[in-house]
Design an enzyme around this catalytic site. Structure first.
Site, PDB file in Angstrom:
ATOM      1  N   LYS A 209      86.400  46.438  96.564  1.00 45.30           N
ATOM      2  CA  LYS A 209      86.880  47.828  96.547  1.00 45.30           C
ATOM      3  C   LYS A 209      85.711  48.742  96.237  1.00 45.30           C
ATOM      4  O   LYS A 209      85.014  48.564  95.247  1.00 45.30           O
ATOM      5  CB  LYS A 209      87.979  47.990  95.493  1.00 45.30           C
ATOM      6  CG  LYS A 209      88.939  49.182  95.746  1.00 45.30           C
ATOM      7  CD  LYS A 209      88.368  50.541  95.471  1.00 45.30           C
ATOM      8  CE  LYS A 209      88.263  50.846  93.992  1.00 45.30           C
ATOM      9  NZ  LYS A 209      87.825  52.283  93.762  1.00 45.30           N
ATOM     10  N   GLU A 285      81.050  44.598  83.575  1.00 47.59           N
ATOM     11  CA  GLU A 285      79.814  45.292  83.163  1.00 47.59           C
ATOM     12  C   GLU A 285      80.201  46.743  82.971  1.00 47.59           C
ATOM     13  O   GLU A 285      80.455  47.468  83.933  1.00 47.59           O
ATOM     14  CB  GLU A 285      78.717  45.110  84.214  1.00 47.59           C
ATOM     15  CG  GLU A 285      77.325  45.418  83.687  1.00 47.59           C
ATOM     16  CD  GLU A 285      76.901  46.851  83.978  1.00 47.59           C
ATOM     17  OE1 GLU A 285      77.084  47.703  83.071  1.00 47.59           O
ATOM     18  OE2 GLU A 285      76.409  47.115  85.079  1.00 47.59           O
ATOM     19  N   CYS A 319      74.525  53.175  83.302  1.00 45.29           N
ATOM     20  CA  CYS A 319      75.268  52.597  82.185  1.00 45.29           C
ATOM     21  C   CYS A 319      74.345  52.201  81.043  1.00 45.29           C
ATOM     22  O   CYS A 319      74.752  52.203  79.884  1.00 45.29           O
ATOM     23  CB  CYS A 319      76.059  51.385  82.661  1.00 45.29           C
ATOM     24  SG  CYS A 319      75.049  50.144  83.499  1.00 45.29           S
ATOM     25  N   GLU A 416      79.778  58.139  75.877  1.00 46.18           N
ATOM     26  CA  GLU A 416      78.922  58.043  77.056  1.00 46.18           C
ATOM     27  C   GLU A 416      79.053  59.314  77.894  1.00 46.18           C
ATOM     28  O   GLU A 416      80.118  59.619  78.427  1.00 46.18           O
ATOM     29  CB  GLU A 416      79.328  56.824  77.893  1.00 46.18           C
ATOM     30  CG  GLU A 416      78.368  56.513  79.012  1.00 46.18           C
ATOM     31  CD  GLU A 416      78.719  55.219  79.730  1.00 46.18           C
ATOM     32  OE1 GLU A 416      77.785  54.495  80.122  1.00 46.18           O
ATOM     33  OE2 GLU A 416      79.919  54.935  79.904  1.00 46.18           O
TER      34      GLU A 416
END
Length: 517
Positions: A209, A285, A319, A416
Protein backbone atom coordinates in the site's frame (compact mmCIF):
# COMPACT_ATOMS: atom_id res chain seq x y z
CA UNK A 1 26.67 8.97 1.50
CA UNK A 2 28.43 6.10 3.18
CA UNK A 3 31.14 7.21 5.59
CA UNK A 4 33.32 5.41 8.08
CA UNK A 5 32.52 6.19 11.71
CA UNK A 6 35.16 8.82 12.31
CA UNK A 7 35.68 9.92 8.73
CA UNK A 8 35.97 13.67 8.43
CA UNK A 9 36.20 13.55 4.64
CA UNK A 10 36.41 17.16 3.62
CA UNK A 11 35.33 20.05 5.81
CA UNK A 12 33.10 21.15 2.92
CA UNK A 13 29.52 20.96 4.22
CA UNK A 14 27.67 17.88 2.99
CA UNK A 15 24.81 19.72 1.30
CA UNK A 16 27.28 21.95 -0.52
CA UNK A 17 29.05 18.81 -1.75
CA UNK A 18 25.70 17.62 -3.13
CA UNK A 19 25.20 20.99 -4.82
CA UNK A 20 28.69 20.95 -6.30
CA UNK A 21 28.11 17.47 -7.67
CA UNK A 22 24.76 18.52 -9.13
CA UNK A 23 26.55 19.82 -12.20
CA UNK A 24 27.50 16.22 -13.02
CA UNK A 25 23.96 14.80 -12.92
CA UNK A 26 21.42 14.90 -15.76
CA UNK A 27 19.13 17.90 -15.98
CA UNK A 28 15.72 17.19 -14.42
CA UNK A 29 12.45 17.00 -16.24
CA UNK A 30 10.41 19.61 -14.39
CA UNK A 31 7.18 18.27 -15.91
CA UNK A 32 7.73 14.52 -16.21
CA UNK A 33 5.06 12.53 -18.01
CA UNK A 34 2.79 10.48 -15.75
CA UNK A 35 2.66 6.96 -17.15
CA UNK A 36 0.95 5.01 -14.37
CA UNK A 37 -1.82 6.05 -11.97
CA UNK A 38 -3.84 2.86 -11.48
CA UNK A 39 -3.68 -0.22 -9.28
CA UNK A 40 -1.12 -2.91 -10.14
CA UNK A 41 -2.38 -6.48 -9.62
CA UNK A 42 -1.19 -9.62 -11.41
CA UNK A 43 1.18 -7.56 -13.58
CA UNK A 44 -1.83 -5.66 -14.96
CA UNK A 45 -3.24 -2.17 -14.39
CA UNK A 46 -6.73 -1.84 -12.91
CA UNK A 47 -9.15 0.89 -11.95
CA UNK A 48 -10.32 0.73 -8.36
CA UNK A 49 -13.30 -1.59 -7.86
CA UNK A 50 -15.21 1.47 -6.63
CA UNK A 51 -13.97 3.52 -9.63
CA UNK A 52 -12.91 6.19 -7.12
CA UNK A 53 -9.81 8.33 -7.60
CA UNK A 54 -7.95 10.84 -5.47
CA UNK A 55 -5.68 13.76 -6.42
CA UNK A 56 -1.96 13.72 -5.87
CA UNK A 57 -0.65 17.23 -5.25
CA UNK A 58 2.52 19.03 -6.30
CA UNK A 59 3.72 20.48 -2.95
CA UNK A 60 5.77 23.15 -4.71
CA UNK A 61 2.64 24.77 -6.14
CA UNK A 62 -0.29 23.19 -4.32
CA UNK A 63 -1.74 22.17 -7.69
CA UNK A 64 -3.08 18.76 -8.70
CA UNK A 65 -0.62 16.62 -10.69
CA UNK A 66 -3.15 13.96 -11.66
CA UNK A 67 -5.87 11.69 -10.35
CA UNK A 68 -4.86 8.27 -8.98
CA UNK A 69 -6.99 5.16 -8.52
CA UNK A 70 -8.17 4.92 -4.89
CA UNK A 71 -7.77 1.35 -3.70
CA UNK A 72 -9.76 0.11 -0.72
CA UNK A 73 -10.77 -3.19 0.91
CA UNK A 74 -12.18 -4.66 -2.31
CA UNK A 75 -8.93 -4.00 -4.15
CA UNK A 76 -6.92 -5.47 -1.28
CA UNK A 77 -9.02 -8.64 -1.60
CA UNK A 78 -8.14 -8.88 -5.30
CA UNK A 79 -4.47 -8.27 -4.62
CA UNK A 80 -4.26 -10.82 -1.80
CA UNK A 81 -5.94 -13.44 -3.99
CA UNK A 82 -3.42 -12.76 -6.77
CA UNK A 83 -0.55 -13.01 -4.29
CA UNK A 84 -1.91 -16.28 -2.82
CA UNK A 85 -2.20 -17.79 -6.29
CA UNK A 86 1.37 -16.74 -7.10
CA UNK A 87 2.55 -18.43 -3.90
CA UNK A 88 0.81 -21.77 -4.45
CA UNK A 89 2.97 -24.87 -4.23
CA UNK A 90 4.35 -25.60 -7.69
CA UNK A 91 3.71 -22.08 -9.02
CA UNK A 92 6.33 -20.46 -11.30
CA UNK A 93 7.51 -18.28 -8.40
CA UNK A 94 7.79 -21.17 -5.94
CA UNK A 95 9.76 -23.15 -8.53
CA UNK A 96 12.14 -20.27 -9.24
CA UNK A 97 15.70 -21.00 -8.11
CA UNK A 98 17.06 -18.74 -5.38
CA UNK A 99 19.84 -17.61 -7.71
CA UNK A 100 17.22 -16.70 -10.32
CA UNK A 101 15.41 -14.53 -7.73
CA UNK A 102 18.72 -12.71 -7.32
CA UNK A 103 18.99 -12.23 -11.08
CA UNK A 104 15.47 -10.78 -11.21
CA UNK A 105 16.30 -8.32 -8.43
CA UNK A 106 19.51 -7.29 -10.18
CA UNK A 107 17.53 -6.80 -13.39
CA UNK A 108 15.10 -4.56 -11.49
CA UNK A 109 18.03 -2.54 -10.11
CA UNK A 110 19.39 -2.14 -13.64
CA UNK A 111 16.03 -0.83 -14.89
CA UNK A 112 15.77 1.65 -12.03
CA UNK A 113 19.30 2.83 -12.83
CA UNK A 114 18.34 3.19 -16.50
CA UNK A 115 15.40 5.43 -15.54
CA UNK A 116 17.16 7.14 -12.63
CA UNK A 117 16.78 10.73 -13.89
CA UNK A 118 13.10 10.26 -14.68
CA UNK A 119 12.38 8.68 -11.28
CA UNK A 120 14.26 11.44 -9.45
CA UNK A 121 12.27 14.06 -11.39
CA UNK A 122 8.99 12.32 -10.59
CA UNK A 123 9.95 12.01 -6.90
CA UNK A 124 10.69 15.74 -6.76
CA UNK A 125 7.42 16.60 -8.46
CA UNK A 126 5.28 14.45 -6.15
CA UNK A 127 7.23 14.71 -2.87
CA UNK A 128 8.98 18.11 -3.07
CA UNK A 129 12.51 17.00 -2.16
CA UNK A 130 15.35 18.65 -4.11
CA UNK A 131 16.05 16.87 -7.39
CA UNK A 132 19.79 16.60 -6.84
CA UNK A 133 19.14 14.90 -3.48
CA UNK A 134 16.57 12.54 -5.01
CA UNK A 135 19.04 11.60 -7.75
CA UNK A 136 22.26 11.31 -5.74
CA UNK A 137 20.94 10.09 -2.39
CA UNK A 138 17.52 8.44 -2.67
CA UNK A 139 17.98 6.66 -6.01
CA UNK A 140 21.54 5.67 -5.17
CA UNK A 141 20.36 4.00 -1.96
CA UNK A 142 17.46 2.33 -3.77
CA UNK A 143 19.69 0.72 -6.38
CA UNK A 144 22.26 -0.40 -3.81
CA UNK A 145 19.57 -1.84 -1.54
CA UNK A 146 18.00 -3.97 -4.26
CA UNK A 147 21.40 -5.20 -5.43
CA UNK A 148 22.41 -5.99 -1.86
CA UNK A 149 19.39 -8.23 -1.35
CA UNK A 150 19.85 -9.76 -4.80
CA UNK A 151 23.16 -11.03 -3.46
CA UNK A 152 21.47 -12.61 -0.45
CA UNK A 153 18.91 -14.59 -2.46
CA UNK A 154 20.93 -17.83 -2.56
CA UNK A 155 22.94 -17.29 0.62
CA UNK A 156 20.32 -17.16 3.38
CA UNK A 157 19.71 -20.77 4.25
CA UNK A 158 19.36 -23.37 6.97
CA UNK A 159 21.79 -25.71 8.70
CA UNK A 160 22.37 -29.37 9.39
CA UNK A 161 22.16 -30.05 13.12
CA UNK A 162 23.89 -32.95 14.92
CA UNK A 163 21.11 -33.97 17.33
CA UNK A 164 21.56 -37.08 19.50
CA UNK A 165 20.57 -40.50 18.15
CA UNK A 166 20.23 -42.02 14.71
CA UNK A 167 18.63 -39.00 13.11
CA UNK A 168 19.49 -36.52 10.38
CA UNK A 169 18.19 -33.03 11.16
CA UNK A 170 18.27 -29.90 9.05
CA UNK A 171 16.51 -26.54 8.95
CA UNK A 172 14.99 -24.64 6.04
CA UNK A 173 14.48 -20.88 5.82
CA UNK A 174 11.11 -20.77 4.09
CA UNK A 175 9.27 -17.65 2.87
CA UNK A 176 6.54 -16.40 5.19
CA UNK A 177 4.04 -16.11 2.33
CA UNK A 178 1.82 -13.10 1.58
CA UNK A 179 3.52 -9.98 2.93
CA UNK A 180 1.54 -6.79 3.39
CA UNK A 181 3.78 -3.73 3.16
CA UNK A 182 2.68 -0.18 3.95
CA UNK A 183 5.16 2.55 3.04
CA UNK A 184 5.36 6.27 3.96
CA UNK A 185 5.58 9.45 1.95
CA UNK A 186 8.92 10.89 3.10
CA UNK A 187 11.16 8.47 1.16
CA UNK A 188 8.77 6.69 -1.23
CA UNK A 189 11.33 4.94 -3.44
CA UNK A 190 13.79 4.16 -0.67
CA UNK A 191 11.11 2.67 1.59
CA UNK A 192 9.76 0.63 -1.31
CA UNK A 193 13.21 -0.89 -1.86
CA UNK A 194 13.74 -1.54 1.87
CA UNK A 195 10.52 -3.58 1.85
CA UNK A 196 10.70 -5.32 -1.52
CA UNK A 197 14.38 -6.31 -1.37
CA UNK A 198 14.31 -8.79 1.55
CA UNK A 199 10.77 -9.99 0.80
CA UNK A 200 11.54 -10.99 -2.79
CA UNK A 201 15.04 -12.28 -2.08
CA UNK A 202 13.54 -14.84 0.33
CA UNK A 203 10.75 -15.88 -2.05
CA UNK A 204 7.70 -14.11 -0.63
CA UNK A 205 4.84 -12.43 -2.46
CA UNK A 206 3.81 -8.85 -1.74
CA UNK A 207 0.74 -6.62 -1.43
CA UNK A 208 2.02 -3.07 -0.99
CA UNK A 209 0.00 0.00 0.00
CA UNK A 210 1.45 3.35 -1.08
CA UNK A 211 1.14 6.64 0.76
CA UNK A 212 -1.65 8.69 -0.79
CA UNK A 213 0.58 11.79 -0.79
CA UNK A 214 3.30 10.25 -3.01
CA UNK A 215 2.12 7.29 -5.12
CA UNK A 216 3.66 8.07 -8.50
CA UNK A 217 7.24 6.78 -8.33
CA UNK A 218 6.34 3.47 -6.69
CA UNK A 219 3.70 2.88 -9.37
CA UNK A 220 6.32 3.46 -12.05
CA UNK A 221 8.57 0.90 -10.34
CA UNK A 222 5.65 -1.56 -10.50
CA UNK A 223 5.92 -1.49 -14.27
CA UNK A 224 9.69 -2.06 -14.02
CA UNK A 225 8.97 -5.12 -11.85
CA UNK A 226 6.89 -6.52 -14.71
CA UNK A 227 9.57 -5.57 -17.25
CA UNK A 228 12.24 -7.30 -15.14
CA UNK A 229 10.33 -10.58 -15.49
CA UNK A 230 8.75 -11.21 -12.08
CA UNK A 231 5.76 -13.58 -12.49
CA UNK A 232 2.22 -12.18 -12.21
CA UNK A 233 0.94 -11.80 -8.66
CA UNK A 234 4.35 -11.74 -7.00
CA UNK A 235 4.17 -7.97 -6.43
CA UNK A 236 0.86 -6.12 -6.23
CA UNK A 237 0.75 -2.38 -5.52
CA UNK A 238 -2.23 -0.36 -4.33
CA UNK A 239 -2.43 3.43 -3.93
CA UNK A 240 -4.98 4.41 -1.32
CA UNK A 241 -5.71 5.68 2.16
CA UNK A 242 -4.62 4.15 5.45
CA UNK A 243 -8.05 3.77 7.13
CA UNK A 244 -9.37 1.81 4.14
CA UNK A 245 -6.62 0.04 2.14
CA UNK A 246 -3.99 0.00 4.89
CA UNK A 247 -6.41 -1.25 7.52
CA UNK A 248 -7.65 -3.97 5.16
CA UNK A 249 -4.10 -5.29 4.74
CA UNK A 250 -3.37 -5.23 8.48
CA UNK A 251 -6.57 -7.14 9.33
CA UNK A 252 -6.61 -9.59 6.41
CA UNK A 253 -6.71 -13.23 7.45
CA UNK A 254 -4.66 -14.35 4.44
CA UNK A 255 -1.83 -11.84 4.93
CA UNK A 256 0.95 -13.67 6.77
CA UNK A 257 3.15 -10.71 7.66
CA UNK A 258 2.82 -6.93 7.66
CA UNK A 259 5.62 -4.37 7.55
CA UNK A 260 4.79 -0.74 8.26
CA UNK A 261 6.82 2.44 8.28
CA UNK A 262 5.07 5.53 9.61
CA UNK A 263 3.76 7.13 12.77
CA UNK A 264 3.73 5.45 16.18
CA UNK A 265 -0.01 6.12 16.46
CA UNK A 266 -0.76 4.11 13.31
CA UNK A 267 1.78 1.49 14.39
CA UNK A 268 -0.42 0.78 17.42
CA UNK A 269 -3.39 0.22 15.10
CA UNK A 270 -1.40 -2.13 12.86
CA UNK A 271 -0.27 -4.20 15.84
CA UNK A 272 -3.81 -4.38 17.21
CA UNK A 273 -5.24 -5.44 13.85
CA UNK A 274 -2.62 -8.16 13.51
CA UNK A 275 -3.45 -9.46 16.99
CA UNK A 276 -7.20 -9.44 16.40
CA UNK A 277 -6.94 -11.23 13.06
CA UNK A 278 -4.51 -14.10 12.44
CA UNK A 279 -1.56 -13.10 14.66
CA UNK A 280 0.41 -12.23 11.54
CA UNK A 281 4.07 -11.34 11.95
CA UNK A 282 4.62 -7.59 12.36
CA UNK A 283 7.62 -5.33 11.86
CA UNK A 284 7.27 -1.62 12.59
CA UNK A 285 9.60 1.30 11.90
CA UNK A 286 7.93 4.21 13.63
CA UNK A 287 8.54 7.72 14.93
CA UNK A 288 11.47 9.23 16.73
CA UNK A 289 12.70 12.19 18.75
CA UNK A 290 16.37 11.52 18.31
CA UNK A 291 18.98 13.17 20.56
CA UNK A 292 22.07 14.64 18.92
CA UNK A 293 24.66 15.15 21.66
CA UNK A 294 27.46 17.68 21.15
CA UNK A 295 30.29 17.52 23.70
CA UNK A 296 32.47 20.53 24.48
CA UNK A 297 35.63 18.88 23.10
CA UNK A 298 34.17 18.48 19.61
CA UNK A 299 35.02 20.61 16.58
CA UNK A 300 32.20 23.16 16.88
CA UNK A 301 32.05 24.25 13.24
CA UNK A 302 31.98 20.64 12.05
CA UNK A 303 29.35 19.71 14.64
CA UNK A 304 27.18 22.69 13.67
CA UNK A 305 27.13 21.62 10.01
CA UNK A 306 26.42 17.98 10.84
CA UNK A 307 23.69 18.92 13.33
CA UNK A 308 22.16 21.24 10.74
CA UNK A 309 21.97 18.43 8.20
CA UNK A 310 20.77 15.98 10.85
CA UNK A 311 17.70 18.13 11.41
CA UNK A 312 16.98 19.89 8.13
CA UNK A 313 17.73 17.11 5.64
CA UNK A 314 14.63 16.15 3.61
CA UNK A 315 12.83 19.26 4.93
CA UNK A 316 13.06 17.78 8.43
CA UNK A 317 10.79 14.93 7.35
CA UNK A 318 12.95 12.09 8.68
CA UNK A 319 11.90 9.63 11.38
CA UNK A 320 15.49 9.62 12.67
CA UNK A 321 16.12 13.38 12.39
CA UNK A 322 18.31 14.82 15.15
CA UNK A 323 15.47 16.83 16.64
CA UNK A 324 16.82 17.27 20.17
CA UNK A 325 20.24 18.90 19.89
CA UNK A 326 21.93 18.67 23.32
CA UNK A 327 24.97 20.96 23.57
CA UNK A 328 27.40 21.00 26.50
CA UNK A 329 27.29 24.32 28.31
CA UNK A 330 30.92 25.38 27.63
CA UNK A 331 30.23 25.67 23.88
CA UNK A 332 26.47 26.27 23.97
CA UNK A 333 26.50 29.97 23.05
CA UNK A 334 29.02 29.48 20.24
CA UNK A 335 27.10 26.52 18.85
CA UNK A 336 23.77 28.39 18.94
CA UNK A 337 25.23 31.43 17.23
CA UNK A 338 26.73 29.41 14.40
CA UNK A 339 23.61 27.23 14.04
CA UNK A 340 21.38 30.27 13.66
CA UNK A 341 23.71 31.72 11.03
CA UNK A 342 23.74 28.44 9.12
CA UNK A 343 19.94 28.19 9.22
CA UNK A 344 19.58 31.76 7.96
CA UNK A 345 21.81 30.89 5.01
CA UNK A 346 19.93 27.72 4.10
CA UNK A 347 18.46 28.11 0.62
CA UNK A 348 14.75 27.34 0.29
CA UNK A 349 12.81 27.25 -2.96
CA UNK A 350 12.08 25.40 -6.19
CA UNK A 351 13.33 21.83 -5.61
CA UNK A 352 14.27 21.49 -9.27
CA UNK A 353 16.81 24.32 -8.88
CA UNK A 354 20.17 22.86 -7.80
CA UNK A 355 21.04 25.92 -5.71
CA UNK A 356 18.23 25.14 -3.25
CA UNK A 357 18.87 22.89 -0.24
CA UNK A 358 15.26 22.73 0.93
CA UNK A 359 11.99 22.21 -0.88
CA UNK A 360 8.39 22.31 0.36
CA UNK A 361 6.80 20.13 3.02
CA UNK A 362 4.91 17.22 1.53
CA UNK A 363 1.35 18.58 1.83
CA UNK A 364 -0.90 21.17 3.41
CA UNK A 365 -1.67 19.00 6.44
CA UNK A 366 2.00 18.59 7.32
CA UNK A 367 2.64 22.28 6.56
CA UNK A 368 -0.05 23.38 9.03
CA UNK A 369 1.05 20.87 11.66
CA UNK A 370 4.60 22.24 11.63
CA UNK A 371 3.44 25.85 11.86
CA UNK A 372 1.29 24.80 14.82
CA UNK A 373 4.31 23.37 16.63
CA UNK A 374 6.26 26.57 15.99
CA UNK A 375 3.44 28.55 17.58
CA UNK A 376 3.39 26.13 20.52
CA UNK A 377 7.15 26.49 21.02
CA UNK A 378 6.84 30.27 21.29
CA UNK A 379 3.91 30.01 23.71
CA UNK A 380 5.79 27.57 25.95
CA UNK A 381 8.71 29.97 26.32
CA UNK A 382 11.30 28.62 23.91
CA UNK A 383 13.33 31.39 22.28
CA UNK A 384 12.70 31.68 18.54
CA UNK A 385 16.12 32.54 17.13
CA UNK A 386 15.32 32.49 13.41
CA UNK A 387 12.66 31.44 10.93
CA UNK A 388 9.23 30.42 12.09
CA UNK A 389 7.32 31.76 9.12
CA UNK A 390 5.99 30.68 5.75
CA UNK A 391 8.76 30.90 3.15
CA UNK A 392 6.82 31.40 -0.12
CA UNK A 393 3.60 32.83 -1.55
CA UNK A 394 2.44 29.43 -2.78
CA UNK A 395 3.29 25.82 -2.05
CA UNK A 396 4.15 24.42 1.36
CA UNK A 397 7.47 26.10 2.14
CA UNK A 398 8.55 26.87 5.72
CA UNK A 399 11.57 28.87 6.81
CA UNK A 400 14.38 26.96 8.54
CA UNK A 401 13.57 27.50 12.21
CA UNK A 402 15.80 27.38 15.30
CA UNK A 403 14.65 27.46 18.92
CA UNK A 404 17.02 28.05 21.85
CA UNK A 405 16.42 27.85 25.61
CA UNK A 406 14.37 24.69 25.04
CA UNK A 407 13.36 22.64 28.09
CA UNK A 408 12.78 18.90 28.11
CA UNK A 409 9.17 19.20 29.19
CA UNK A 410 8.16 21.41 26.24
CA UNK A 411 6.00 19.80 23.55
CA UNK A 412 8.50 20.72 20.84
CA UNK A 413 11.11 18.70 22.76
CA UNK A 414 8.86 15.68 23.31
CA UNK A 415 6.68 15.30 20.21
CA UNK A 416 7.71 14.50 16.67
CA UNK A 417 7.38 17.68 14.57
CA UNK A 418 8.60 16.19 11.27
CA UNK A 419 9.66 19.51 9.83
CA UNK A 420 12.49 22.08 9.61
CA UNK A 421 12.40 23.07 13.30
CA UNK A 422 15.61 22.73 15.35
CA UNK A 423 15.52 22.62 19.16
CA UNK A 424 18.78 23.29 21.03
CA UNK A 425 19.10 22.26 24.69
CA UNK A 426 21.95 22.77 27.18
CA UNK A 427 23.54 20.10 29.40
CA UNK A 428 26.45 19.80 31.85
CA UNK A 429 27.52 16.19 32.47
CA UNK A 430 27.54 12.92 30.52
CA UNK A 431 25.33 11.16 33.06
CA UNK A 432 22.81 14.00 32.88
CA UNK A 433 22.60 14.00 29.08
CA UNK A 434 22.24 10.20 28.86
CA UNK A 435 19.34 10.30 31.32
CA UNK A 436 17.65 13.19 29.51
CA UNK A 437 18.22 11.68 26.08
CA UNK A 438 16.55 8.44 27.21
CA UNK A 439 13.60 10.27 28.80
CA UNK A 440 11.31 9.78 25.81
CA UNK A 441 8.91 7.13 24.54
CA UNK A 442 11.00 6.91 21.37
CA UNK A 443 14.25 5.06 20.72
CA UNK A 444 15.08 5.19 17.03
CA UNK A 445 18.46 6.90 16.65
CA UNK A 446 20.99 9.22 18.27
CA UNK A 447 24.40 10.78 17.64
CA UNK A 448 27.41 11.84 19.67
CA UNK A 449 30.02 14.41 18.62
CA UNK A 450 33.30 14.30 20.55
CA UNK A 451 37.04 13.85 20.05
CA UNK A 452 37.20 11.41 22.99
CA UNK A 453 36.58 7.82 21.88
CA UNK A 454 35.97 6.67 25.44
CA UNK A 455 33.24 9.26 25.97
CA UNK A 456 31.75 8.41 22.57
CA UNK A 457 31.30 4.75 23.38
CA UNK A 458 30.28 5.37 26.99
CA UNK A 459 27.39 7.52 25.77
CA UNK A 460 26.48 5.30 22.81
CA UNK A 461 26.25 2.24 25.07
CA UNK A 462 24.00 4.12 27.49
CA UNK A 463 21.47 5.29 24.90
CA UNK A 464 18.32 3.19 24.41
CA UNK A 465 18.14 3.51 20.63
CA UNK A 466 18.57 1.27 17.60
CA UNK A 467 21.27 3.31 15.84
CA UNK A 468 24.00 5.59 17.20
CA UNK A 469 26.18 7.68 14.91
CA UNK A 470 29.51 8.96 16.25
CA UNK A 471 30.88 12.14 14.65
CA UNK A 472 28.44 11.75 11.76
CA UNK A 473 24.70 11.61 11.12
CA UNK A 474 22.26 9.96 8.70
CA UNK A 475 24.83 7.46 7.49
CA UNK A 476 22.90 4.61 5.88
CA UNK A 477 23.95 1.54 3.98
CA UNK A 478 21.96 -1.47 2.85
CA UNK A 479 24.42 -3.62 4.82
CA UNK A 480 23.63 -2.10 8.24
CA UNK A 481 20.38 -2.91 10.09
CA UNK A 482 18.04 -0.08 11.09
CA UNK A 483 15.14 -0.01 13.54
CA UNK A 484 14.04 1.23 16.93
CA UNK A 485 13.64 0.54 20.62
CA UNK A 486 10.47 1.30 22.60
CA UNK A 487 7.72 3.14 20.70
CA UNK A 488 9.97 3.56 17.66
CA UNK A 489 9.01 0.07 16.56
CA UNK A 490 10.14 -3.53 16.51
CA UNK A 491 12.22 -5.64 14.15
CA UNK A 492 14.98 -4.46 11.85
CA UNK A 493 15.20 -3.51 8.20
CA UNK A 494 18.33 -3.65 6.02
CA UNK A 495 21.36 -5.86 6.50
CA UNK A 496 21.25 -9.59 7.14
CA UNK A 497 18.96 -8.88 10.10
CA UNK A 498 16.33 -7.55 7.70
CA UNK A 499 15.86 -11.02 6.20
CA UNK A 500 14.73 -12.74 9.39
CA UNK A 501 11.23 -11.23 9.46
CA UNK A 502 10.53 -12.58 5.96
CA UNK A 503 11.30 -16.23 6.72
CA UNK A 504 10.00 -19.06 8.86
CA UNK A 505 12.51 -21.62 10.16
CA UNK A 506 11.37 -25.20 9.61
CA UNK A 507 13.09 -28.13 11.30
CA UNK A 508 13.10 -31.46 9.44
CA UNK A 509 14.25 -34.66 11.22
CA UNK A 510 14.69 -38.04 9.49
CA UNK A 511 15.33 -41.43 11.08
CA UNK A 512 18.46 -43.02 9.61
CA UNK A 513 19.80 -46.57 9.82
CA UNK A 514 23.01 -45.62 11.59
CA UNK A 515 24.53 -42.19 12.10
CA UNK A 516 28.29 -41.77 11.78
CA UNK A 517 30.32 -38.68 12.55
Amino acid sequence: MLQSMFCRLSRIPRVRRYSAAAAAIPAPSTQPDIHFNKIFINNEWHDAVSKKTFPTINPTTGEVICQVAEGDKADVEKAVKAAKDAFKLGSPWRLTDASERGLLLNRLADLIERDKAYLASLETLDNGKPYHIAYMVDLDLVIKCIRYYAGWADKYHGKTIPIDGDYFTYTRHEPVGVCGQIIPWNFPLAMQSWKLGPALATGNVVVMKLAEQTPLTALYVANLIKEAGFPPGVVNIIPGYGPSAGAAIAAHMDVDKVAFTGSTEVGHLIQQAAGKSNLKKVTLELGGKSPNIILSDSDVSFAVEEAHTALFFNQGQCCCAGTRTYVQEAIYDQFVEQSVERAKNRTVGDPFDAKNEQGPQVDEEQFNKILGYISTGKKEGAKLLCGGEVAADRGYFIQPTVFGDVKDEMRIAREEIFGPVMQILKFKTLEEVIERANDTKYGLAAAVFTNDINKAHYISHGLRVGTVWINCYDVFGAQAPFGGYKASGNGRELGEDGLAAYTEVKTVTTKVLKKNS
